[in-house]
Structures are given as structure tokens and as C-alpha cells.
Design a protein around this motif. Structure first.
Motif, PDB file in Angstrom:
ATOM      1  N   THR A  90      -2.616  40.191  -3.641  1.00 48.37           N
ATOM      2  CA  THR A  90      -3.144  39.181  -4.571  1.00 48.37           C
ATOM      3  C   THR A  90      -3.481  37.894  -3.835  1.00 48.37           C
ATOM      4  OG1 THR A  90      -1.931  40.083  -6.452  1.00 48.37           O
ATOM      5  CG2 THR A  90      -2.596  37.776  -6.598  1.00 48.37           C
ATOM      6  N   LEU A  91      -2.581  37.455  -2.966  1.00 45.32           N
ATOM      7  CA  LEU A  91      -2.798  36.203  -2.240  1.00 45.32           C
ATOM      8  C   LEU A  91      -3.966  36.317  -1.266  1.00 45.32           C
ATOM      9  CD1 LEU A  91       0.930  35.227  -1.593  1.00 45.32           C
ATOM     10  CD2 LEU A  91      -0.657  34.173  -3.208  1.00 45.32           C
ATOM     11  N   ARG A  92      -4.084  37.443  -0.580  1.00 47.86           N
ATOM     12  CA  ARG A  92      -5.239  37.634   0.307  1.00 47.86           C
ATOM     13  C   ARG A  92      -6.532  37.562  -0.505  1.00 47.86           C
ATOM     14  NH1 ARG A  92      -3.610  39.103   5.398  1.00 47.86           N
ATOM     15  NH2 ARG A  92      -1.731  40.385   5.611  1.00 47.86           N
ATOM     16  N   GLY A  93      -6.521  38.186  -1.681  1.00 47.59           N
ATOM     17  CA  GLY A  93      -7.698  38.146  -2.546  1.00 47.59           C
ATOM     18  C   GLY A  93      -8.013  36.740  -3.027  1.00 47.59           C
ATOM     19  N   ASP A  94      -6.992  35.901  -3.136  1.00 49.33           N
ATOM     20  CA  ASP A  94      -7.184  34.505  -3.542  1.00 49.33           C
ATOM     21  C   ASP A  94      -7.643  33.621  -2.385  1.00 49.33           C
ATOM     22  OD1 ASP A  94      -6.413  35.145  -6.103  1.00 49.33           O
ATOM     23  OD2 ASP A  94      -4.352  34.418  -5.877  1.00 49.33           O
ATOM     24  N   GLY A  95      -7.732  34.194  -1.190  1.00 54.24           N
ATOM     25  CA  GLY A  95      -8.183  33.417  -0.040  1.00 54.24           C
ATOM     26  C   GLY A  95      -7.075  32.776   0.772  1.00 54.24           C
ATOM     27  N   VAL A  96      -5.817  33.098   0.458  1.00 51.83           N
ATOM     28  CA  VAL A  96      -4.699  32.561   1.242  1.00 51.83           C
ATOM     29  C   VAL A  96      -4.726  33.192   2.632  1.00 51.83           C
ATOM     30  CG1 VAL A  96      -2.182  32.447   1.431  1.00 51.83           C
ATOM     31  CG2 VAL A  96      -3.291  32.088  -0.783  1.00 51.83           C
ATOM     32  N   LEU A  97      -4.533  32.379   3.662  1.00 52.62           N
ATOM     33  CA  LEU A  97      -4.529  32.843   5.043  1.00 52.62           C
ATOM     34  C   LEU A  97      -3.121  33.244   5.458  1.00 52.62           C
ATOM     35  CD1 LEU A  97      -6.746  30.002   6.547  1.00 52.62           C
ATOM     36  CD2 LEU A  97      -7.496  32.266   5.800  1.00 52.62           C
ATOM     37  N   PHE A  98      -3.032  34.236   6.336  1.00 52.15           N
ATOM     38  CA  PHE A  98      -1.731  34.723   6.794  1.00 52.15           C
ATOM     39  C   PHE A  98      -1.626  34.611   8.307  1.00 52.15           C
ATOM     40  CE2 PHE A  98      -1.556  36.310   2.605  1.00 52.15           C
ATOM     41  CZ  PHE A  98      -0.255  36.709   2.327  1.00 52.15           C
ATOM     42  N   ALA A  99      -0.482  34.151   8.777  1.00 52.17           N
ATOM     43  CA  ALA A  99      -0.112  34.202  10.189  1.00 52.17           C
ATOM     44  C   ALA A  99       1.112  35.098  10.276  1.00 52.17           C
ATOM     45  CB  ALA A  99       0.204  32.814  10.731  1.00 52.17           C
ATOM     46  N   GLY A 100       0.926  36.314  10.792  1.00 55.89           N
ATOM     47  CA  GLY A 100       2.026  37.267  10.808  1.00 55.89           C
ATOM     48  C   GLY A 100       2.189  37.948   9.463  1.00 55.89           C
ATOM     49  N   PRO A 101       3.325  38.609   9.242  1.00 53.69           N
ATOM     50  CA  PRO A 101       4.502  38.614  10.113  1.00 53.69           C
ATOM     51  C   PRO A 101       4.336  39.570  11.289  1.00 53.69           C
ATOM     52  CG  PRO A 101       4.919  40.020   8.232  1.00 53.69           C
ATOM     53  CD  PRO A 101       3.560  39.415   8.013  1.00 53.69           C
ATOM     54  N   THR A 102       5.259  39.460  12.248  1.00 56.45           N
ATOM     55  CA  THR A 102       5.270  40.349  13.396  1.00 56.45           C
ATOM     56  C   THR A 102       6.434  41.318  13.270  1.00 56.45           C
ATOM     57  OG1 THR A 102       6.651  38.829  14.685  1.00 56.45           O
ATOM     58  CG2 THR A 102       4.268  38.539  14.825  1.00 56.45           C
ATOM     59  N   GLU A 103       6.485  42.283  14.181  1.00 53.98           N
ATOM     60  CA  GLU A 103       7.624  43.206  14.239  1.00 53.98           C
ATOM     61  C   GLU A 103       8.631  42.694  15.255  1.00 53.98           C
ATOM     62  OE1 GLU A 103       6.708  47.248  14.912  1.00 53.98           O
ATOM     63  OE2 GLU A 103       5.456  47.463  13.124  1.00 53.98           O
ATOM     64  N   GLY A 104       9.897  42.960  14.992  1.00 54.58           N
ATOM     65  CA  GLY A 104      10.910  42.572  15.955  1.00 54.58           C
ATOM     66  C   GLY A 104      12.304  42.665  15.374  1.00 54.58           C
ATOM     67  N   ASP A 105      13.282  42.279  16.193  1.00 57.81           N
ATOM     68  CA  ASP A 105      14.674  42.254  15.737  1.00 57.81           C
ATOM     69  C   ASP A 105      14.858  41.128  14.738  1.00 57.81           C
ATOM     70  OD1 ASP A 105      15.674  44.362  17.400  1.00 57.81           O
ATOM     71  OD2 ASP A 105      15.492  43.006  19.103  1.00 57.81           O
ATOM     72  N   MET A 106      15.704  41.371  13.754  1.00 55.74           N
ATOM     73  CA  MET A 106      15.943  40.379  12.712  1.00 55.74           C
ATOM     74  C   MET A 106      17.405  39.968  12.701  1.00 55.74           C
ATOM     75  SD  MET A 106      13.642  41.975   9.653  1.00 55.74           S
ATOM     76  CE  MET A 106      11.879  42.200   9.905  1.00 55.74           C
ATOM     77  N   ALA A 107      17.649  38.812  12.098  1.00 55.45           N
ATOM     78  CA  ALA A 107      19.014  38.279  12.044  1.00 55.45           C
ATOM     79  C   ALA A 107      19.954  39.222  11.307  1.00 55.45           C
ATOM     80  CB  ALA A 107      19.007  36.904  11.373  1.00 55.45           C
ATOM     81  N   CYS A 108      19.395  40.036  10.386  1.00 52.89           N
ATOM     82  CA  CYS A 108      20.221  40.963   9.615  1.00 52.89           C
ATOM     83  C   CYS A 108      20.573  42.216  10.404  1.00 52.89           C
ATOM     84  CB  CYS A 108      19.496  41.361   8.330  1.00 52.89           C
ATOM     85  SG  CYS A 108      17.913  42.177   8.613  1.00 52.89           S
ATOM     86  N   GLY A 109      20.015  42.354  11.624  1.00 55.90           N
ATOM     87  CA  GLY A 109      20.317  43.507  12.451  1.00 55.90           C
ATOM     88  C   GLY A 109      19.294  44.616  12.381  1.00 55.90           C
ATOM     89  N   GLU A 110      18.317  44.496  11.479  1.00 54.39           N
ATOM     90  CA  GLU A 110      17.288  45.524  11.365  1.00 54.39           C
ATOM     91  C   GLU A 110      16.100  45.179  12.253  1.00 54.39           C
ATOM     92  OE1 GLU A 110      16.918  47.818   7.591  1.00 54.39           O
ATOM     93  OE2 GLU A 110      17.510  45.913   6.707  1.00 54.39           O
ATOM     94  N   TYR A 111      15.191  46.148  12.384  1.00 49.78           N
ATOM     95  CA  TYR A 111      13.992  45.966  13.211  1.00 49.78           C
ATOM     96  C   TYR A 111      12.785  46.421  12.413  1.00 49.78           C
ATOM     97  CZ  TYR A 111      10.662  46.404  17.060  1.00 49.78           C
ATOM     98  OH  TYR A 111       9.569  46.270  17.865  1.00 49.78           O
ATOM     99  N   GLY A 112      11.688  45.656  12.529  1.00 43.74           N
ATOM    100  CA  GLY A 112      10.472  46.065  11.842  1.00 43.74           C
ATOM    101  C   GLY A 112       9.623  44.874  11.475  1.00 43.74           C
ATOM    102  N   PRO A 113       8.579  45.093  10.663  1.00 43.63           N
ATOM    103  CA  PRO A 113       7.726  43.987  10.234  1.00 43.63           C
ATOM    104  C   PRO A 113       8.459  43.070   9.263  1.00 43.63           C
ATOM    105  CG  PRO A 113       7.101  46.001   9.095  1.00 43.63           C
ATOM    106  CD  PRO A 113       8.123  46.383  10.114  1.00 43.63           C
ATOM    107  N   GLY A 114       8.160  41.794   9.351  1.00 41.55           N
ATOM    108  CA  GLY A 114       8.811  40.809   8.495  1.00 41.55           C
ATOM    109  C   GLY A 114       9.297  39.602   9.267  1.00 41.55           C
ATOM    110  N   ARG A 115       9.271  39.704  10.586  1.00 42.81           N
ATOM    111  CA  ARG A 115       9.703  38.593  11.428  1.00 42.81           C
ATOM    112  C   ARG A 115       8.632  37.499  11.429  1.00 42.81           C
ATOM    113  NH1 ARG A 115      13.069  38.277  16.255  1.00 42.81           N
ATOM    114  NH2 ARG A 115      12.293  36.685  17.673  1.00 42.81           N
TER     115      ARG A 115
END
Length: 397
Positions: A139-164
């Protein structure tokens, strides 16, 4: 750089908020003025004092601060900036933005602004991939909102993946692209990049040898000249640039649909290495080798011609540029391809194995147009992108 630019920075509540302090410093190094806004949750991770000290500006926190309302007001605060940046953009903030909720200062500013908004998402991988969050992102992309990331990597919660959350310098690049005041400002450009993967079965596919490096460099160069770039990418090795609208696809059919969905545009640049054929009897489960020596029979059919379809359509952009990767008689084959496809220019290159161009860091191209062939010296793919972007800007202005 960013001299004289005013950034309204909304800091959401997440562990990645600590990066926002470095982001403030990086933006100010480049001449920007940063006005920080802290959500209540953000104050659990960074303090108003540290944020204010780094920004050298007052920190705004409360929607119902009558003094601030008398001095500036949330409407004026939201419109005084050149760009609104949300970093980190939590799932909660993205949800509020997508659904028009405004129950605190940050969300009210986002509803009231008439400026472009750039978000840097940061959240647990499961939250990022959750269908509700993905619906909000679309929805936000369709509204013209720009995105920087997210990237993949280790997270503070101990998991790994997109969302960093993207790193501060990546966000700075996206800010600079969003505020670019170049010759392509106000122009919408579609860029395709990378290979397509055409399935044989769930684990095997047909593809071309493309890293996506040239298409990515071109999208970055066009964005730097002020263009609004829609980047349609197959499963490339090179990550997409920040500051552009990214549409990820796998197959030629999906790429064509994404490009048609991005029209109208002022220009379309087809740098992707689209597979010419697909298997029309692709198996729904993995094809097994049974030791009998009997080989599977694959029935091939032609994929849609993405370049020709757009170049010959009623919604044709003013400028259509194709790419031709050839291994022999490069100029002759590319010249014939330009006439056959109906595009304005063809960017031809020799991708014979001995050139090292396919998947390499350099390129040597010949730009073929109605006026003839223009051969450029071998240079880095970033240099090719910058030169081609300048040529595109000249054609569109």
C-alpha cells in the motif's frame, strides 16, 4: 550534497533506533538540518537529550504540547521539511501510515505532510514477512512512499533474515536520491535488471548468466539525476539500489506484468537478461532420476518479448532502450534487433567468455540509434551507467 536541505526525522521504537543517532550525524556532515521527532517507544532506546545534542535542534515528542502548537504546530512542522524520513520504521508505524491512523505526533505528522516520505523499516524477520505487514508495504509503495532497505542480517533477537534496518550511509544515499534536483526531476523511468528464472520443477530452472550489476548501476545513476525510478529486477546477485521503487520478479511473465503495471513512464530501460524460452510442461514436484537412463522430456515455448511488447504498445514511453548481449557480429545483430523490437536505442555488448563482461565489473558497449552506432571505450559498469543516464536525460529534456 545536502546543503540547505531540511530533514524531518521520525525515530520509531526499536533497537535499531541507536542507528538513528549516527544517521543524524551523517546527514549533518553533508549540510542538512535535521529536526528529530521521537515516538514514546523510541524514548526507551534513545534519549531526547542525546538526540537533541547530535541534531543541535529541539526534539519534538508530544502531539498535545500547547507551547509547540502555538509556536509551530504539527501541520507546519510536517510541511517545513524538504523530506520526511522514518528510521527506524517499525511495523506499527508502517501500519499506521498505510491505514491512515494518526493518534500521536509521529503518525499525525505523516498524515499531515505534503512532502515525500522515505522509510527505513526495522523489525523481526517474522514481522517483516507477515502478510499484514507485506500488505501495508505494498500500500505504501503504491502511495509513493520511498523505501531504504530493509537488509538481511543478524538481529538483536537472535534470528537472521530480512528486516534489519539499512545502515546510516545507505539511508543517506537514499535521502540524496530522493532530494536529487537533477535534469530528470519529475521524470518516471522504468529499469529492468537481472536474469529471469524459468522453472523446470520446484528446484531447477532455466536462466541467463546475469548478475544484475549493470541494471543496478543504471537505476542508481538515473535516480541520482532526479528520476523517479521503478526497478523491476529478477533474482540478481547484486542488491537493488536504495531510493528507488523495487519490484521483484522471477519469470519473464512476471517481469512483463510488473513493467506494464508501472506504466505510464517517460522512459523504459530494458537491461534485464530475460530467458527466451520457458518449459511449458514444468513439473509440480521434483523430477527424479530413477537409474533407467531415460531422460525427461522438456517441451519449450517462447517467453513473452518484454521489450517489444512495451515498445509497440499504446502506452509506449517516449524513450525505450533495449540491451543486446551478443557473442558475434555484435553491431549487426543489435542493429537488426533494434528494428525488430521497435525501440529507440539498443545498448549492445560482446559477452563472449573471453571478454569477462558477463558477471564482471566492466562493460564495453555500442549505443545504436536511428543516427547510427556510437562505440564507447571499455569502462566500469558505474561509468557506463553514468554516461548512459546523462544521454537519457538529454533525450528527455
Amino acid at each position: 550534497m545536502l546543503a540547505g536541505k531540511r530533514i524531518l526525522l521520525i525515530i520509531g521504537g526499536g533497537i535499531a533506533a541507536f542507528k538513528s543517532l549516527d544517521l543524524i550525524r551523517r546527514l549533518r556532515e553533508r549540510g542538512a538540518t535535521v529536526t528529530p521527532v521521537l515516538t514514546k517507544a523510541a524514548e526507551e532506546f534513545v534519549t531526547p537529550l542525546s538526540t537533541s545534542a547530535l541534531a543541535a535542534e529541539k526534539v519534538y515528542r508530544d502531539l498535545f504540547d500547547l507551547t509547540d502548537e502555538a509556536e509551530m504546530g504539527h501541520i507546519e512542522l510536517s510541511r517545513a521539511a524538504d523530506l520526511v524520513v522514518v528510521a527506524p520504521a517499525t511495523a506499527d508505524l508502517l501500519g499506521k501510515m498505510a491505514n491512515g491512523l494518526a493518534n500521536d505526533l509521529a503518525s499525525t505528522l505523516l498524515m499531515a505532510t505534503d512532502k515525500r516520505v522515505l522509510v527505513a523499516p526495522a523489525m523481526n524477520v517474522r514481522m517483516w514477512l507477515h502478510p499484514a505487514n507485506q500488505r501495508n508495504v505494498e500500500t505504501l509503495r503504491g502511495d509513493g512512499v520511498l523505501f531504504a532497505g530493509p537488509t538481511e542480517g543478524d538481529m538483536a533477537c537472535g534470528e537472521y533474515g530480512p528486516g534489519r534496518m539499512a545502515e546510516p550511509l545507505q539511508i543517506v544515499d537514499a535521502v540524496q536520491a530522493a532530494l536529487a534536483d537533477g535534469p530528470l526531476k519529475g521524470k518516471r523511468v522504468i529499469v529492468t535488471s537481472g536474469p529471469t528464472h524459468e522453472p523446470i520443477d520446484p528446484v531447477r530452472y532455466i536462466a541467463n548468466r546475469s548478475s544484475g550489476a549493470q541494471g543496478t548501476a543504471l537505476a542508481r545513476a538515473l535516480s541520482a539525476l532526479g528520476a523517479e525510478v521503478v526497478f523491476v529486477t529478477g533474482p540478481a546477485d547484486v542488491p537493488p539500489p536504495d531510493g528507488v521503487q523495487v519490484e521483484r520478479v522471477q519469470t519473464a511473465d512476471q517481469m512483463l506484468a510488473a513493467v506494464q503495471g508501472a506504466l505510464p513512464a517517460d522512459a523504459a530501460i530494458f537491461a534485464a537478461a530475460v530467458a527466451d524460452w520457458r518449459v511449458d510442461n514444468a513439473a509440480e514436484s521434483k523430477i527424479k532420476k530413477d537409474g533407467s537412463g531415460k531422460l525427461p522430456v522438456l517441451n519449450f515455448t517462447e517467453n513473452p518479448d518484454v521489450l517489444a511488447t512495451v515498445a509497440q504498445s499504446k502506452a509506449r514511453p517516449k524513450l525505450v532502450v533495449g540491451f543486446a548481449a551478443e557473442t558475434d557480429d555484435v553491431v549487426a545483430h543489435a542493429t537488426a534487433k533494434r528494428a525488430r523490437k521497435g525501440c529507440d536505442w539498443i545498448v549492445a555488448n560482446d559477452v563472449s567468455p573471453e571478454t569477462g563482461i558477463m558477471g564482471g565489473s566492466e562493460n564495453a558497449v555500442t549505443v545504436i540509434s536511428a543516427s547510427g552506432a556510437e562505440t564507447w571505450p571499455r569502462m566500469s559498469k558505474d561509468q557506463v551507467a553514468a554516461k548512459l543516464a546523462a544521454k537519457i536525460a538529454e533525450a528527455l529534456t
